[in-house]
Design an enzyme around this catalytic site. Structure first.
Site, PDB file in Angstrom:
ATOM      1  N   ASP A 217       1.150  -0.910   0.129  1.00  0.00           N
ATOM      2  CA  ASP A 217       0.222   0.017   0.050  1.00  0.00           C
ATOM      3  C   ASP A 217       0.894   1.212   0.070  1.00  0.00           C
ATOM      4  O   ASP A 217       1.909   1.748   0.609  1.00  0.00           O
ATOM      5  CB  ASP A 217      -1.122   0.239   1.525  1.00  0.00           C
ATOM      6  CG  ASP A 217      -1.318  -1.134   1.908  1.00  0.00           C
ATOM      7  OD1 ASP A 217      -1.886  -2.656   0.843  1.00  0.00           O
ATOM      8  OD2 ASP A 217      -2.277  -1.229   2.899  1.00  0.00           O
TER       9      ASP A 217
ATOM     10  N   SER B 177      -0.307   0.200   7.545  1.00  0.00           N
ATOM     11  CA  SER B 177      -0.643   1.463   6.517  1.00  0.00           C
ATOM     12  C   SER B 177      -1.590   1.822   7.383  1.00  0.00           C
ATOM     13  O   SER B 177      -1.307   1.919   8.794  1.00  0.00           O
ATOM     14  CB  SER B 177      -1.629   0.529   5.812  1.00  0.00           C
ATOM     15  OG  SER B 177      -0.864   0.062   4.502  1.00  0.00           O
TER      16      SER B 177
ATOM     17  N   TRP C  32      -3.354  -8.998  -3.682  1.00  0.00           N
ATOM     18  CA  TRP C  32      -3.608 -10.147  -2.523  1.00  0.00           C
ATOM     19  C   TRP C  32      -3.658 -11.743  -3.021  1.00  0.00           C
ATOM     20  O   TRP C  32      -5.067 -11.684  -3.768  1.00  0.00           O
ATOM     21  CB  TRP C  32      -3.896 -10.050  -0.999  1.00  0.00           C
ATOM     22  CG  TRP C  32      -3.408  -9.476  -0.497  1.00  0.00           C
ATOM     23  CD1 TRP C  32      -4.720  -7.398  -0.514  1.00  0.00           C
ATOM     24  CD2 TRP C  32      -2.247  -8.837   0.104  1.00  0.00           C
ATOM     25  NE1 TRP C  32      -3.463  -6.561   0.177  1.00  0.00           N
ATOM     26  CE2 TRP C  32      -1.916  -7.532   0.828  1.00  0.00           C
ATOM     27  CE3 TRP C  32      -0.930  -9.615  -0.127  1.00  0.00           C
ATOM     28  CZ2 TRP C  32      -1.118  -6.228   1.377  1.00  0.00           C
ATOM     29  CZ3 TRP C  32      -0.067  -8.962   0.568  1.00  0.00           C
ATOM     30  CH2 TRP C  32      -0.386  -7.973   1.574  1.00  0.00           C
TER      31      TRP C  32
HETATM   32  C1  FRU Z   1      -3.665  -3.847   3.277  1.00  0.00           C
HETATM   33  C2  FRU Z   1      -3.209  -3.899   4.445  1.00  0.00           C
HETATM   34  C3  FRU Z   1      -3.288  -3.430   4.875  1.00  0.00           C
HETATM   35  C4  FRU Z   1      -2.287  -3.674   6.255  1.00  0.00           C
HETATM   36  C5  FRU Z   1      -1.168  -3.704   5.567  1.00  0.00           C
HETATM   37  C6  FRU Z   1      -0.130  -4.276   5.742  1.00  0.00           C
HETATM   38  O1  FRU Z   1      -2.938  -3.988   1.823  1.00  0.00           O
HETATM   39  O2  FRU Z   1      -3.556  -5.048   4.539  1.00  0.00           O
HETATM   40  O3  FRU Z   1      -4.507  -3.349   5.819  1.00  0.00           O
HETATM   41  O4  FRU Z   1      -1.753  -2.192   7.021  1.00  0.00           O
HETATM   42  O5  FRU Z   1      -2.083  -4.227   4.393  1.00  0.00           O
HETATM   43  O6  FRU Z   1       0.743  -4.750   5.049  1.00  0.00           O
END
Ligand code: FRU
Length: 451
Positions: free
Chosen positions: A38, A98, A300
Site C-alpha cells: 500500500d 498502513s 493479495w
Molecule cells: C492492505 C493491508 C492493510 C495493512 C497492510 C499490511 O493491503 O492489508 O490493511 O495495513 O496491507 O501490509
C-alpha cells in the site's frame, strides 16, 4: 538514526545493484529493492509530494512492514529517501502497517497501525503517531499507542483495527480507520483529536452490508465539489457478472456526512477500477487543491512474477490520477506532466519500454501486445472495454476459485487512452470515466497490433 533504520539503509545501499531490472517499471513508482504494498502517508509538504509505502526490503515477499519513503516534485521523477519507520518498538514490533500523513504547524505527522502478534498467536492492532521536522527523520511519540481496540464499541473486533487516514474538518483532526464488525462485515470508524496526540472514538462512520466484504482495508475519505466520498478496499466483496471479480476489490462509496451524528450516509457504491491490479488507493491534495490518488498495482492472493523469477523486487504503484466528481462516481485523469513523459505509440509499433496510445473508437476493436506466443489482448467488444492476459506465458494465478484472466467494464466507449510500462497497462475510457489497471509480464517482442 535509529538502529533498525540504519541497518535497512545499509542493506539497501549494499544490495540494490543486484536487482534485476527486466520488468521493473520506468515511470511507475517502485522501491529500489524488495517488496512493497500500500501507498501510505501521501502528502504535500514544503513544496514536494511525499509518498510512503508498505515495505519489506529484505525479500521480494511480504514481511515485517517498514515504511519506505520517497518524494517528488512532479510525480514523474522520484527521489528515494531513507526508510521512515521500522518495526522497532513494543507497540509495532511485528509491523508498521498502513496509515497516512498530515501537516500541522510546518511539522509532518504520520499516523500508522502497529501490528503486534502475542505469544499465543493472537493479534493486536493499535494506532501510533510519529512526526518529523525535516520531512526525512521521524520520531515516534512517547504517548504511543494513541488509540487501541479498547476505545471501540464491543461489536467491533479489536484485532482488525487498522489503516488510519487523517483529515482536518472544522478545526478538528479526524481519522477514518478500518475495523471489522463481529458479524464479519467491513466498517469504517471515525476517531477524533484536537492535537493529533489524544484520540477518541467518535462513531461508526459507515457499516457495510453482508455482501460487501468482511474487512474494509485502507479507507480514504474526502469531499469533492460538495460530494462526500469514501474509497475503500473490501476483502471478498461478493462478485457480480462483471464487477468485484478480484478476491479483494476497491470501491467508491458516494454519500453525505451528517456531521452532527458523525455518520456517512451512503447513496451509491461502484467499483473504482476494473482491471486486475488496483488496491488500497490513498489520496492527497496537491498545491492547486486537486485530489490525487495512487494505488498499489497488485492484489493479495496472486502469484508475483518478479518474485518467482528471483528478480529481487516485487510490486509497484499505479500512475497517480487526479480525481474529478462525475455524478456519484470518480473520473480519473493522469496529470499532464506524467502524460507528457510517455512517448506516443501507434498501432503497428513495437513497444520498447513505455508508451501511450490514444484511440478514438466508433466500433469494436481488439488489440494485441506481444508476439505470437506471448501476448495480452485488450479493446472494446460487445459494449465492454476489456483486458485479457490468458495468453501471457508467465502465468499469474490467484486464490480466486473462478477465472480471472479477463476483466471488463460495460461502458459506451468513444475514447481509450492506454499507458504501457515495462510491466503494466492502464486503460482510461472516455477520459477517465472508467479505468482498467493490470500488471503484465511479456518476455518477447512487444508489437502492438490490431487483431
Ligand atoms: C492492505 C493491508 C492493510 C495493512 C497492510 C499490511 O493491503 O492489508 O490493511 O495495513 O496491507 O501490509
Amino acid at each position: 538514526m535509529r538502529k533498525k533504520i540504519e541497518e535497512v539503509h545499509q542493506y539497501i545501499q549494499e544490495n540494490k545493484a543486484i536487482v534485476n531490472q527486466t520488468f521493473k517499471p520506468e515511470k511507475h513508482f517502485s522501491a529500489e529493492i524488495g517488496w512493497i504494498n500500500d501507498p501510505n502517508g501521501c502528502v504535500f509538504f514544503r513544496g514536494e509530494y511525499h509518498l510512503f509505502y508498505q515495505f519489506y526490503p529484505y525479500d521480494s515477499v511480504w514481511g515485517p512492514m517498514h515504511w519506505g519513503h520517497a518524494k517528488t516534485k512532479d510525480f514523474v521523477n522520484w527521489d528515494h529517501l531513507p526508510v521512515a519507520l521500522a518495526p522497532d518498538m513494543p507497540y509495532d514490533k511485528d509491523g508498521c502497517f498502513s496509515g497516512s500523513a498530515i501537516v500541522k504547524d510546518d511539522t509532518l505527522w504520520l499516523m500508522y497501525t502497529g501490528n503486534v502478534v502475542n505469544e499465543d498467536g493472537t493479534v493486536v492492532q493499535i494506532q501510533n503517531m510519529a512526526y518529523s521536522k525535516d520531512g526525512i527523520h521521524f520520531e515516534k511519540i512517547a504517548e504511543n499507542p494513541v488509540a487501541t481496540g479498547r476505545i471501540l464499541p464491543k461489536e467491533l473486533v479489536a484485532a482488525d483495527f487498522r489503516d488510519p487516514k487523517l483529515f482536518e474538518k472544522n478545526g478538528r483532526y479526524y481519522a477514518v480507520v478500518a475495523a471489522k464488525h463481529q458479524d464479519e462485515i467491513g466498517t469504517v470508524v471515525l476517531l477524533g483529536s484536537d492535537n493529533l496526540i489524544d484520540w477518541n472514538f467518535e462513531s461508526i462512520f459507515l457499516k457495510g452490508e453482508a455482501h460487501q466484504g468482511f474487512m474494509w482495508e485502507c479507507p480514504d475519505f474526502f469531499e469533492l465539489d460538495g460530494q462526500a466520498f469514501i474509497t475503500v478496499s473490501p476483502m471478498r466483496y461478493q462478485r457480480t457478472d462483471e464487477d468485484f471479480i478480484n478476491l479483494n476489490s476497491t470501491v467508491t462509496i458516494a454519500g453525505q456526512v451528517d456531521w452532527d451524528k458523525k455518520v456517512f450516509v451512503q447513496t451509491s457504491v461502484s467499483e473504482l477500477d476494473h482491471g486486475h491490479d488496483f488496491y488500497a488507493p490513498q489520496s492527497l491534495l496537491d498545491d492547486k487543491g486537486q485530489r490525487i490518488t495512487i494505488a498499489w498495482m497488485h492484489n493479495w492472493g496472486r502469484t508475483v512474477v518478479p518474485h518467482e523469477l528471483k528478480h529481487g523486487w516485487a510490486c509497484n504503484m499505479t500512475l497517480p490520477r487526479i480525481l474529478h466528481k462525475s455524478g456519484e462516481k470518480l473520473r480519473q485523469q493522469v496529470p499532464d506532466a506524467v502524460l507528457a513523459s510517455f512517448p506516443e505509440l501507434h498501432v503497428g509499433d513495437e513497444l520498447d519500454a513505455i508508451g501511450r496510445l490514444d484511440l478514438d473508437i466508433d466500433q469494436d476493436i481488439v488489440l494485441r501486445l506481444g508476439d505470437d506466443s506471448d501476448y495480452i489482448e485488450f479493446g472494446y467488444q460487445a459494449g465492454s472495454v476489456f483486458i485479457d492476459r490468458s495468453h501471457q506465458k508467465l502465468e499469474i494465478t490467484g486464490e480466486e476459485e473462478w477465472p480471472i484472466n479477463r476483466r471488463s467494464v460495460t461502458v459506451d466507449a468513444q475514447h481509450l487512452q492506454i499507458f504501457f510500462d515495462k510491466n503494466s497497462v492502464e486503460i482510461f475510457v472516455n477520459h477517465g470515466q472508467e479505468s482498467l489497471t493490470s500488471a503484465i509480464y511479456l518476455q518477447g517482442k512487444k508489437i502492438l497490433q490490431q487483431v
